[in-house]
Design an enzyme around this catalytic site. Structure first.
Site, short mmCIF file in Angstrom:
data_model
loop_
_atom_site.label_atom_id
_atom_site.label_comp_id
_atom_site.label_asym_id
_atom_site.label_seq_id
_atom_site.Cartn_x
_atom_site.Cartn_y
_atom_site.Cartn_z
N ASP A 102 4.02 2.12 8.59
CA ASP A 102 5.17 1.76 7.76
C ASP A 102 5.73 2.90 6.90
OD1 ASP A 102 3.97 -0.52 8.70
OD2 ASP A 102 3.95 -1.57 6.79
N ARG A 227 1.34 -8.69 -0.36
CA ARG A 227 1.51 -7.25 -0.24
C ARG A 227 2.99 -6.87 -0.07
NH1 ARG A 227 -0.96 -9.14 4.47
NH2 ARG A 227 0.18 -8.79 6.43
#
Length: 490
Positions: A102, A227
């Site tokens: 990511d 998250r």
């Protein structure tokens, strides 16, 4: 095992085919790091490097089931290992070595674009999540910077975002860069032993993003593996907003006046949507003056609607932005006025160069109105075109054309005949762009092709051969011509 630190980087040998072992690192019996690694004893695919500058001239201890052959190969060097590889992508960002996923902390500040990212420097599989860091002046050519964030007793370092505190709202100093991230408690033994769950934490940089100092927790555990915080300022309601993934298909929105204390304002469940939420407002290209809010998730699913500073109200069902499944966990840049620019992780599988995964070309986002709904549009950032110059136009003759690429990245714009089949072959990969009403644009780099069609309504990415730039682009009789743009020297 005792190691005397004589230089900045501790070189650790990696054999991608050997079993994974867990290593613990201590100084004066105090633990400072823990990693999972496939140690190179008899064979070494590459060396990973741990920054141990603070221990130069000192001795550290490494505990774990480390084979003798690997122990003998551990040593110190002044520089990071070489990242040279003949078929490394040239305009798509990759880690020097190891696994990348990511994009994190995307921000433009003081003329510099910052790309932080999930990184396992110790292997080409997911794990050991750190934040790597790179900088650029044009979002096309990136320079690696030292490691930004490392795991600790609160967990490994999962995804997050950045914000420039131009008003000194949080009290760390005017224009301090704030980094909101998830400490993934339970993902390393260190945090398991400490009993720490997933929490949202803050790091601060007072030197323009070079050094990130951890400052503590801003949101405790809510549920599941909550998250991926993403923060922005909502001018209309005079508050900072944070979107957060909770669990399953559930998300939450929070508000803050000081960037430190957060109050939940909404929970929403969005079928099929998971992870890495983002919330941003886009212009509608074909409706002058109209703007709509987009709630986005990692897998390229999104909803269009309205946001009042507290609640997002969807006006569409869950929509799919991507034509392929390679793109994931896209994030938009903070600090960019007048346009919304997104970067996605491309989940490539090859690790022949001892790295795995790459970032997409940054894209500018907008919407188009389609009946009672809206469609996301993707266009390569304008900076890309400054690096390419038109070199030749190929006319399709006898029903086909083969366009050579000559070993360097190319942008190819294909003009179609109306009503014909629209397929392109790049190496062994075949791209079906549907029925584009406008040209299809291909961006071809080592190992990857990204394509844009139908005025940006079609976007996809395909993994291809790593030596693809030595091949041809083949088009069928549905095409009239192919305009090729070659990359200029930086």
């Amino acid at each position: 095992m005792t190691v005397q630190i004589t230089a900045r980087y501790l070189y650790l040998p990696v054999d991608k085919n050997s079993p994974v072992v867990k290593l613990h690192f201590f100084y004066h019996r105090e633990k400072f790091q823990e990693i999972d690694i496939s140690p190179g004893a008899d064979a070494v695919d590459f060396y990973s490097a741990m920054d141990v500058e603070r221990y130069i001239g000192k001795a550290i201890e490494i505990a774990g089931d480390l084979p003798m052959g690997a122990q003998e190969k551990i040593h110190c060097e002044d520089k990071r290992p070489s990242a040279k590889y003949a078929f490394r992508p040239q305009i798509h960002f990759t880690a020097e070595t190891g696994w990348l996923n990511d994009p994190n902390g995307l921000i433009y500040a003081d003329g510099v674009y910052h790309l932080y990212h999930q990184w396992n420097p110790f292997g080409t599989e997911w794990g050991n999540m750190h934040w790597g860091h790179a900088v650029s002046r044009d979002m096309i050519t990136w320079e690696h910077r030292p490691m930004a964030l490392e795991p600790d007793e609160y967990g490994t370092v999962f995804s997050g975002c950045a914000w420039r505190d131009s008003e000194n709202t949080a009290g760390f100093g005017k224009n301090a860069l704030l980094f909101f991230y998830t400490a993934s408690g339970g993902c390393n033994q260190w945090s398991v032993d400490a009993g720490n769950p997933h929490t949202q934490r803050l790091a601060v940089s007072l030197d323009g993003g070079g050094t990130l100092e951890k400052r503590g927790m801003i949101l405790g555990h809510i549920k599941g593996d909550n998250r991926d915080p993403k923060v922005f300022y909502h001018k209309e309601s005079a508050a900072y907003i944070m979107t957060l993934f909770l669990d399953g298909n559930e998300f939450a929105i929070f508000r803050s006046q000081d960037l430190l204390h957060w109050t939940e304002s909404q929970r929403l469940i969005a079928e099929s949507m998971q992870e890495c939420p983002d919330l941003f407002r886009l212009e509608v290209d074909n409706v002058p003056g109209e703007k709509k809010w987009v709630f986005w998730s990692a897998d390229g699913y999104y909803m269009v609607g309205e946001f009042d500073g507290c609640r997002f109200t969807p006006e569409t069902e869950v929509l799919a932005a991507y034509s392929t499944s390679l793109g994931y966990a896209a994030q938009t840049f903070a600090g960019m006025e007048g346009r919304t620019v997104s970067v996605a992780w491309l989940r490539t599988k090859s690790d022949r160069g001892n790295f795995r995964g790459m970032m997409s070309i940054p894209t500018e986002l907008s919407l188009v109105k389609q009946g009672n709904s809206w469609k996301m549009c993707f266009r390569p950032v304008r900076e890309l075109w400054r690096r390419f110059s038109e070199s030749q136009e190929y006319t399709v003759r006898d029903g086909k054309a083969a366009v050579p690429m000559g070993g360097r990245p190319v942008v190819a714009v294909i003009n179609w005949k109306p009503g014909e089949a629209h397929t392109v072959k790049v190496g062994t990969a075949e791209i079906d762009a549907g029925e584009p009403a406008q040209p299809l644009t291909l961006i071809v780099d080592n190992g990857i092709v990204e394509y844009f069609g139908d005025g940006g309504r079609v976007y996809g990415a395909i993994e291809v051969e790593e030596n693809i730039l030595d091949r041809d682009i083949a088009v069928n009789s549905g095409a009239e011509s192919v305009r090729v743009f070659e990359m200029l020297d930086a």
